[in-house]
Design an enzyme around this catalytic site. Structure first.
Site, PDB file in Angstrom:
ATOM      1  N   LYS A  75       3.759   6.733   4.194  1.00  0.00           N
ATOM      2  CA  LYS A  75       3.185   5.400   4.377  1.00  0.00           C
ATOM      3  C   LYS A  75       2.967   5.053   5.852  1.00  0.00           C
ATOM      4  O   LYS A  75       2.657   3.908   6.177  1.00  0.00           O
ATOM      5  CB  LYS A  75       4.101   4.357   3.729  1.00  0.00           C
ATOM      6  CG  LYS A  75       4.335   4.579   2.243  1.00  0.00           C
ATOM      7  CD  LYS A  75       5.283   3.520   1.696  1.00  0.00           C
ATOM      8  CE  LYS A  75       5.655   3.807   0.257  1.00  0.00           C
ATOM      9  NZ  LYS A  75       6.577   2.783  -0.280  1.00  0.00           N
ATOM     10  N   ARG A 100      12.864  -3.779  -7.426  1.00  0.00           N
ATOM     11  CA  ARG A 100      11.475  -3.765  -7.847  1.00  0.00           C
ATOM     12  C   ARG A 100      11.423  -3.636  -9.362  1.00  0.00           C
ATOM     13  O   ARG A 100      12.326  -3.092  -9.991  1.00  0.00           O
ATOM     14  CB  ARG A 100      10.739  -2.578  -7.225  1.00  0.00           C
ATOM     15  CG  ARG A 100      10.744  -2.553  -5.726  1.00  0.00           C
ATOM     16  CD  ARG A 100       9.769  -3.572  -5.147  1.00  0.00           C
ATOM     17  NE  ARG A 100       9.662  -3.393  -3.702  1.00  0.00           N
ATOM     18  CZ  ARG A 100       8.873  -2.508  -3.119  1.00  0.00           C
ATOM     19  NH1 ARG A 100       8.138  -1.698  -3.847  1.00  0.00           N
ATOM     20  NH2 ARG A 100       8.817  -2.425  -1.810  1.00  0.00           N
ATOM     21  N   PRO A 138       0.837  -1.199   0.000  1.00  0.00           N
ATOM     22  CA  PRO A 138       0.000   0.000   0.000  1.00  0.00           C
ATOM     23  C   PRO A 138       0.874   1.251   0.000  1.00  0.00           C
ATOM     24  O   PRO A 138       1.863   1.331   0.730  1.00  0.00           O
ATOM     25  CB  PRO A 138      -0.797  -0.140   1.304  1.00  0.00           C
ATOM     26  CG  PRO A 138      -0.791  -1.605   1.601  1.00  0.00           C
ATOM     27  CD  PRO A 138       0.541  -2.105   1.122  1.00  0.00           C
ATOM     28  N   GLU A 139       0.508   2.209  -0.821  1.00  0.00           N
ATOM     29  CA  GLU A 139       1.296   3.430  -0.942  1.00  0.00           C
ATOM     30  C   GLU A 139       0.599   4.583  -0.226  1.00  0.00           C
ATOM     31  O   GLU A 139      -0.415   4.385   0.446  1.00  0.00           O
ATOM     32  CB  GLU A 139       1.572   3.709  -2.418  1.00  0.00           C
ATOM     33  CG  GLU A 139       2.296   2.535  -3.066  1.00  0.00           C
ATOM     34  CD  GLU A 139       2.819   2.814  -4.473  1.00  0.00           C
ATOM     35  OE1 GLU A 139       2.973   3.984  -4.844  1.00  0.00           O
ATOM     36  OE2 GLU A 139       3.080   1.837  -5.201  1.00  0.00           O
TER      37      GLU A 139
END
Length: 262
Positions: free
Chosen positions: A51, A250, A2-3
């Protein structure tokens, strides 16, 4: 993971359910805080920074981070949970709501006056009331040879961007994510784009990705096939609170025609 937009909306939902209420039951399933009882505490506010999420009472700040798999859910007291009970790490119950944090990557309880220590190493919060684009640009400029894709993930530069939005921001700005910061044309413009994209995602869901997760599908701008490559992020120095879950490599998504390497 989740960002910032998800955490921002989660904080808003928890704030609507809990703020102004008195805790009637609490259960912090972290050994360090197993004996801490919040009963009788009044929840003053709930907020986010990048975050990071904070549930605040008059004496404490409960700091949580969702990391890869965490989530908060809100139930009526006594309502059956929709996630396995063994994954619950934090439970806060009032007369009208029960907030449960499942699979949270971090649970930390701080004295209210020490909350700032959880985020003092982070850059400006893209969704914060005190967002400072000039400071964000200054921090990016401080690492001129770092790739812009890695720099956007570094929470010490800007707080709230994860792998999804770094790909989307680079696409919107027509810059390849592997381009060094010093070669990015109009860095202040890219910072403005970052804040615009996160703000729209936070306030106007649902949001549709232009490139993220669309490898080998046509670019919505030019029709070329979207490409992807592994792009690592910088190792955080010891003692920083910059997001450690962003250290791994990533996959960055981009359009090779709209975002060519110089």
């Amino acid at each position: 993971m989740p960002e910032g937009d998800i955490v921002y909306r989660t904080a808003a939902a928890l704030r609507a359910a809990l703020a102004g209420q008195t805790v009637v039951r609490s259960d912090i399933r972290v050994p360090r805080y197993a004996t801490l009882d919040l009963r009788g505490d009044r929840i003053d506010s709930v907020g986010s920074y990048g975050k990071h999420l904070f549930v605040r009472t008059d004496r404490l700040s409960i700091h949580t981070h969702l990391k890869m798999e965490g989530s908060w859910q809100i139930y009526r007291p006594g309502q059956r949970w929709t996630k396995p009970g063994f994954t619950a790490r934090l439970i806060i119950t009032t007369d009208t709501a029960e907030a449960v944090g499942f699979s949270l990557g971090l649970v930390e309880v701080l004295p209210a006056e020490r909350e700032h220590t959880a985020v003092e190493q982070l850059g400006p919060d893209l969704l914060g009331a005190n967002w400072d684009p000039d400071e964000a640009v200054r921090r990016l400029h401080a690492h001129p040879q770092q790739s812009i894709g890695s720099a956007l993930l570094d929470q010490r530069n800007l707080a709230g961007i994860g792998n999804i939005y770094r790909s989307e921001i680079c696409f919107a700005h027509r810059v390849h994510p592997a381009v060094p910061v010093e070669e990015v044309a109009d860095l202040p413009g890219l910072v403005r784009t970052s804040q615009r994209i996160l703000t729209r995602a936070a306030h106007d869901p649902p949001w549709s990705a232009a490139v993220y997760g669309r490898r080998r599908r046509p670019c919505r701008r030019c029709g070329s096939l979207i490409a992807a490559q592994q792009l690592g992020t910088p190792t955080q120095p010891p003692g920083t609170s910059a997001d450690p879950t962003d250290r791994a490599e990533r996959t960055a998504y981009f359009c090779p025609r709209c975002q060519p390497l110089p």
